[in-house]
Design an enzyme around this catalytic site. Structure first.
Site, short mmCIF file in Angstrom:
data_model
loop_
_atom_site.label_atom_id
_atom_site.label_comp_id
_atom_site.label_asym_id
_atom_site.label_seq_id
_atom_site.Cartn_x
_atom_site.Cartn_y
_atom_site.Cartn_z
N GLU A 51 0.85 -1.20 0.00
CA GLU A 51 0.00 0.00 0.00
C GLU A 51 0.88 1.24 0.00
OE1 GLU A 51 -3.32 0.58 -0.02
OE2 GLU A 51 -3.74 -1.53 -0.34
N LYS A 66 17.58 5.53 23.19
CA LYS A 66 17.70 4.08 23.05
C LYS A 66 19.00 3.57 23.68
CE LYS A 66 15.59 1.45 20.20
NZ LYS A 66 15.03 0.80 19.02
N ARG A 69 18.65 3.37 27.24
CA ARG A 69 17.87 2.18 27.59
C ARG A 69 18.75 0.94 27.63
NH1 ARG A 69 13.04 2.25 23.66
NH2 ARG A 69 13.71 0.24 22.93
N LYS A 125 3.06 -8.76 20.93
CA LYS A 125 3.55 -8.27 22.23
C LYS A 125 2.37 -8.24 23.22
CE LYS A 125 7.67 -5.80 21.28
NZ LYS A 125 8.50 -4.66 21.65
N SER A 127 1.18 -5.92 24.73
CA SER A 127 0.37 -4.71 24.45
C SER A 127 -0.67 -4.97 23.36
CB SER A 127 1.30 -3.58 23.97
OG SER A 127 1.96 -3.96 22.77
N HIS A 133 9.21 -7.81 11.92
CA HIS A 133 10.42 -6.99 11.90
C HIS A 133 11.62 -7.78 11.39
CE1 HIS A 133 8.99 -4.12 15.37
NE2 HIS A 133 8.10 -4.24 14.41
N GLU A 152 16.35 -1.41 9.79
CA GLU A 152 15.22 -2.16 10.37
C GLU A 152 14.04 -2.04 9.40
OE1 GLU A 152 13.03 -2.33 14.62
OE2 GLU A 152 12.38 -0.70 13.32
N ALA A 164 -1.05 0.45 15.68
CA ALA A 164 0.27 0.82 16.23
C ALA A 164 0.42 2.34 16.34
CB ALA A 164 1.39 0.24 15.36
P1 0O2 Z 1 10.30 4.32 17.67
O1 0O2 Z 1 9.99 5.61 18.32
O2 0O2 Z 1 9.17 3.81 16.83
O3 0O2 Z 1 11.59 4.31 16.91
P2 0O2 Z 1 15.53 -2.67 19.87
O4 0O2 Z 1 14.90 -1.70 18.90
O5 0O2 Z 1 15.99 -3.94 19.20
O6 0O2 Z 1 16.58 -2.04 20.74
P3 0O2 Z 1 13.19 -3.91 20.81
O7 0O2 Z 1 12.10 -3.21 21.56
O8 0O2 Z 1 13.52 -5.29 21.24
O9 0O2 Z 1 14.42 -3.00 20.91
O10 0O2 Z 1 12.85 -3.97 19.28
P4 0O2 Z 1 11.47 -4.31 18.63
O11 0O2 Z 1 10.61 -5.05 19.57
O12 0O2 Z 1 11.81 -4.96 17.33
O13 0O2 Z 1 10.81 -2.87 18.45
C1 0O2 Z 1 11.38 -1.94 17.61
C2 0O2 Z 1 10.35 -0.96 17.14
O14 0O2 Z 1 9.07 -1.61 16.93
C3 0O2 Z 1 10.03 0.16 18.11
O15 0O2 Z 1 11.00 1.15 17.97
C4 0O2 Z 1 8.64 0.59 17.60
O16 0O2 Z 1 8.74 1.33 16.41
C5 0O2 Z 1 8.01 -0.74 17.26
N1 0O2 Z 1 7.30 -1.29 18.42
C6 0O2 Z 1 7.72 -2.30 19.21
N2 0O2 Z 1 6.81 -2.58 20.15
C7 0O2 Z 1 5.80 -1.72 19.99
C8 0O2 Z 1 4.54 -1.53 20.66
O17 0O2 Z 1 4.18 -2.20 21.63
N3 0O2 Z 1 3.74 -0.52 20.18
C9 0O2 Z 1 4.08 0.25 19.10
N4 0O2 Z 1 3.21 1.19 18.71
N5 0O2 Z 1 5.26 0.09 18.46
C10 0O2 Z 1 6.10 -0.89 18.89
P5 0O2 Z 1 11.33 2.12 19.15
O18 0O2 Z 1 12.74 2.56 19.03
O19 0O2 Z 1 10.95 1.51 20.48
O20 0O2 Z 1 10.39 3.34 18.90
#
Ligand code: 0O2
Length: 220
Positions: A51, A66, A69, A125, A127, A133, A152, A164
């Site tokens: 899309e 990050k 974190r 997740k 949530s 990914h 990514e 999301a």
């Molecule tokens: P932003 O602001 O979108 O960039 P890592 O990224 O590997 O250090 P993690 O959390 O293990 O950490 O990676 P994961 O689970 O692959 O998540 C990476 C990204 O997926 C996040 O980036 C979000 O964009 C998205 N994401 C993951 N979980 C959620 C969720 O529960 N809700 C929403 N809306 N998005 C999610 P960032 O950097 O956390 O945030």
């Protein structure tokens, strides 16, 4: 070094600008590859799985957050090592089945290396978040070297993306501490999203079947 490709992380970068240049190049490369795939699927196979595609470079503030974190200092080396989504591409598909087809096509490209896969569609997740990914590396050819740069790739349906985006806004508003009632409602909405995606896929399959019967030919 292997054929000019440096697989180590010791990139020749001494500034954030030099680092950003590599990620911007990697982002362009992935976006172009995806556009080519989509054009070919549309032109040759009359199939339109994507899309839209969005790309972004993570802001320095977000990168620092990050790294904090991860409990590491904000150095260029740590950015390369710990921040997998400095270059991020989001692919929005019509149907869940398209997600896996696109992921397969990207992964099959010879110079793209898949470092990790997280399937939050099969394993959402807590949530309710659903998405697919991939962390990949792509070769970025510079004047005197080639660096493998991480990108990514998030692939999800329109409905998953809608969920999301709203959940992200809510979490931003409540700084990650949304009231329980809202979080529970979001989990319920995520279930509806899954049901909607399943229903839309079923309908689409029926439409394809009917049109194949009437025209007497399948999609190539
Ligand atoms: P932003 O602001 O979108 O960039 P890592 O990224 O590997 O250090 P993690 O959390 O293990 O950490 O990676 P994961 O689970 O692959 O998540 C990476 C990204 O997926 C996040 O980036 C979000 O964009 C998205 N994401 C993951 N979980 C959620 C969720 O529960 N809700 C929403 N809306 N998005 C999610 P960032 O950097 O956390 O945030």
């Amino acid at each position: 070094m292997d054929g000019g490709i440096d697989n180590n992380r010791d990139w020749d970068v001494d500034s954030y600008e030099a680092l950003k240049l590599r990620y911007s190049a990697a982002l362009k490369l992935v976006m172009t590859r995806l556009e080519i795939l989509n054009d070919e699927l549309q032109e040759v196979h009359r199939y339109n799985p994507i899309e839209h595609i969005k790309g972004r470079i993570k802001t320095p503030e977000s990168i620092v957050k990050k790294l904090r974190r991860h409990g590491v200092e904000s150095t260029l080396d740590n950015m390369i090592e710990y921040c997998n989504d400095i270059a991020g591409v989001r692919i929005i598909c019509s149907f869940t089945s398209d997600i896996y087809k696109i992921a397969e096509m990207i992964s099959a490209q010879d110079d793209i290396t898949v470092l990790s896969v997280k399937d939050y569609i099969v394993n959402p997740k807590p949530s309710g978040y659903k998405s697919y990914h991939l962390i990949v590396t792509v070769p970025v050819y510079l004047s005197s070297r080639c660096d493998q740069v991480k990108v990514e790739i998030q692939i999800r349906t329109v409905a998953m993306d809608f969920w999301a985006s709203l959940e992200h806004k809510i979490n931003y508003k409540f700084e990650g501490n949304a009231p329980d009632r809202i979080s529970l409602e979001l989990v319920e909405c995520a279930k509806m999203v899954s049901e909607l995606d399943a229903k839309m896929l079923e309908l689409n399959n029926e439409i394809i079947e009917i049109s194949e019967q009437t025209t007497g030919r399948g999609r190539s």
